[in-house]
Design a protein around this motif. Structure first.
Motif, mmCIF file in Angstrom:
data_model
loop_
_atom_site.group_PDB
_atom_site.id
_atom_site.type_symbol
_atom_site.label_atom_id
_atom_site.label_comp_id
_atom_site.label_asym_id
_atom_site.label_seq_id
_atom_site.Cartn_x
_atom_site.Cartn_y
_atom_site.Cartn_z
ATOM 1 N N GLN A 128 38.934 35.216 46.022
ATOM 2 C CA GLN A 128 39.183 35.242 44.584
ATOM 3 C C GLN A 128 40.568 35.796 44.298
ATOM 4 O O GLN A 128 41.298 35.290 43.440
ATOM 5 N N ILE A 131 43.156 33.155 45.115
ATOM 6 C CA ILE A 131 43.161 32.133 44.063
ATOM 7 C C ILE A 131 43.948 32.636 42.849
ATOM 8 O O ILE A 131 44.773 31.916 42.280
ATOM 9 N N ASP A 135 47.375 30.975 41.240
ATOM 10 C CA ASP A 135 47.500 30.657 39.810
ATOM 11 C C ASP A 135 48.763 31.283 39.231
ATOM 12 O O ASP A 135 49.507 30.649 38.471
ATOM 13 N N TRP A 206 46.005 21.535 43.336
ATOM 14 C CA TRP A 206 45.442 22.860 43.192
ATOM 15 C C TRP A 206 44.214 22.901 42.284
ATOM 16 O O TRP A 206 43.216 23.559 42.632
ATOM 17 N N LYS A 210 40.959 24.428 43.965
ATOM 18 C CA LYS A 210 40.428 25.659 43.370
ATOM 19 C C LYS A 210 38.988 25.475 42.910
ATOM 20 O O LYS A 210 38.130 26.345 43.150
ATOM 21 N N ARG A 214 35.837 27.603 44.417
ATOM 22 C CA ARG A 214 35.085 28.472 43.507
ATOM 23 C C ARG A 214 33.592 28.146 43.518
ATOM 24 O O ARG A 214 32.751 29.031 43.357
ATOM 25 N N GLU A 275 41.225 30.498 34.398
ATOM 26 C CA GLU A 275 41.962 31.254 35.413
ATOM 27 C C GLU A 275 41.831 32.750 35.153
ATOM 28 O O GLU A 275 41.715 33.187 34.015
#
Length: 395
Positions: A128, A131, A135, A206, A210, A214, A275
């Motif tokens: 996490q 990620i 972002d 992405w 992502k 997730r 995000e």
């Protein structure tokens, strides 16, 4: 440099998985020499493999106190068991013998499943965080190259190197997990590193990668414990009594509160690209959320409003006028691009003065709209999403 606890844990998992892979391969080799019918054989290679199998099995660590106990039948024991079952003449006996022969494969699969699930639990927070960092890297790069049209220019920015580093972190954290569908495209565009590649990463690679990662982060297929075995017996008991409508906000952490809000905006239609935001200067070190709120006007077309959500898990404090002013000031952290909607979500309440201030602000000519999501609003949202209430133990 001192090794981090996470890196040390990853090394241990890698060693355990190396032995598990060897065990899986060895069993396939042993399985290939087991005859299909009744046969009595002496195979020194099979016997040697049995000893190697026992050594590898002994090397595997327990997972939550469990590891498989496997008894390997010799080839002659397999032949004798099948012969005995045939002489009994009952299909149940033959099935039982075949199940016993295949028991090692079943237990190895069970250990693999448990191992993979436990490893995902180990790397969840680190994934996490990676990620979130990607972002942030892409937001910085998008701002730096806004308006650029020379798609064949090289992307030479520190943020692009950071992006490569964070993608490499995810690669390590995923281990032997299958890679998302656009993983290869992401790496190809990172390798070439042109402005056109960056645009493809931001728009296509992405978001897809992502979303895939997730979905596997929080075990969507893992069951929530239930206290009874039969729902019918529960209904038959005709339970009565008052209904508790308030949620147990005190039972969750600030991180869980943020996760609940993130789950809301991730699952709702009309919200895109949720995000986590990093580097907040909030005194409680909470993270803000970013999402695009999509409005599809049949006449005017599609409008996307950049929305920042600030999560405040405040149980004994109401959001005041001074808090509103401070939170508005923090919005500058996330511009550019322009913030259209500022949501303040709290497990507490807003003071009457704060409510009046927000209403007055929204009636002004300011381009920023402020929305208040107090406890009562969140409870209404969650009442129609009982799965989230159960997942986070709010009832």
């Amino acid at each position: 440099m001192t090794e981090s606890p996470l890196n040390s844990a990853l090394r241990i998992f890698e060693a355990a998985e190396a032995n598990l892979v060897k065990l899986e391969k060895l069993w396939l080799e042993m399985e290939s020499v087991i005859p299909n019918g009744v046969a009595f054989l002496e195979d020194s290679g099979y016997e040697s493999n049995c000893m190697d199998f026992e050594n590898l099995l002994a090397s595997l660590p327990k997972i939550d106190g469990w590891k498989p106990e496997i008894y390997l039948l010799s080839l002659n024991e397999i032949g004798q068991s099948r012969l005995d079952a045939m002489e009994v003449g009952e299909i149940e006996c033959q099935i039982s013998v075949e199940n016993q022969i295949n028991e090692p494969a079943k237990l190895i699969r069970e250990y693999r499943y448990t191992f993979d699930r436990k490893r995902r639990e180990l790397v969840r927070d680190a994934l996490q965080s990676a990620i979130d960092s990607i972002d942030e890297d892409l937001r910085d790069l998008a701002i730096e190259f806004e308006g650029e049209s020379e798609i064949h220019d090289d992307v030479t920015r520190t943020s692009f190197d950071d992006l490569k580093s964070h993608v490499a972190e995810i690669d390590t954290l995923l281990g032997s997990e299958p890679r998302p569908s656009r993983w290869t495209d992401l790496h190809r565009h990172l390798h070439f590193g042109l402005l056109g590649d960056l645009q493809d990463i931001i728009k296509h690679d992405w978001p897809s990668v992502k979303s895939s990662i997730r979905k596997s982060l929080y075990g969507e297929k893992e069951p929530i414990p239930i206290e009874i075995e039969d729902l019918g017996s529960l209904v038959s008991s005709k339970p009565t009594g008052p209904i508790v409508t308030e949620l147990n906000w005190e039972d969750i952490s600030p991180d869980d509160f943020e996760r609940i809000i993130f789950a809301l905006i991730s699952s709702e239609k009309g919200y895109e690209n949720p995000e986590w935001l990093m580097k907040t200067n909030a005194p409680d070190r909470g993270r803000d959320l970013s999402v695009l709120r999509v409005h599809n006007d049949p006449l005017g077309g599609v409008f996307r409003h950049r929305t920042i959500i600030q999560c405040k898990h405040w149980l004994s404090k109401s959001v005041s006028v001074s808090d509103i002013a401070e939170l508005k000031e923090q919005m500058k952290l996330w511009e550019p691009p322009k913030v259209d909607i500022h949501v303040i979500a709290t497990s507490g309440r807003f003071t009457s003065d704060a409510v009046a201030l927000v209403e007055k602000h929204n009636q002004s000519d300011s381009g920023l709209r402020i929305e208040m999501w107090p406890e009562s609003h969140l409870e209404r949202l969650l009442s129609s999403r009982p799965s989230l209430i159960a997942e986070f133990g709010l009832r």
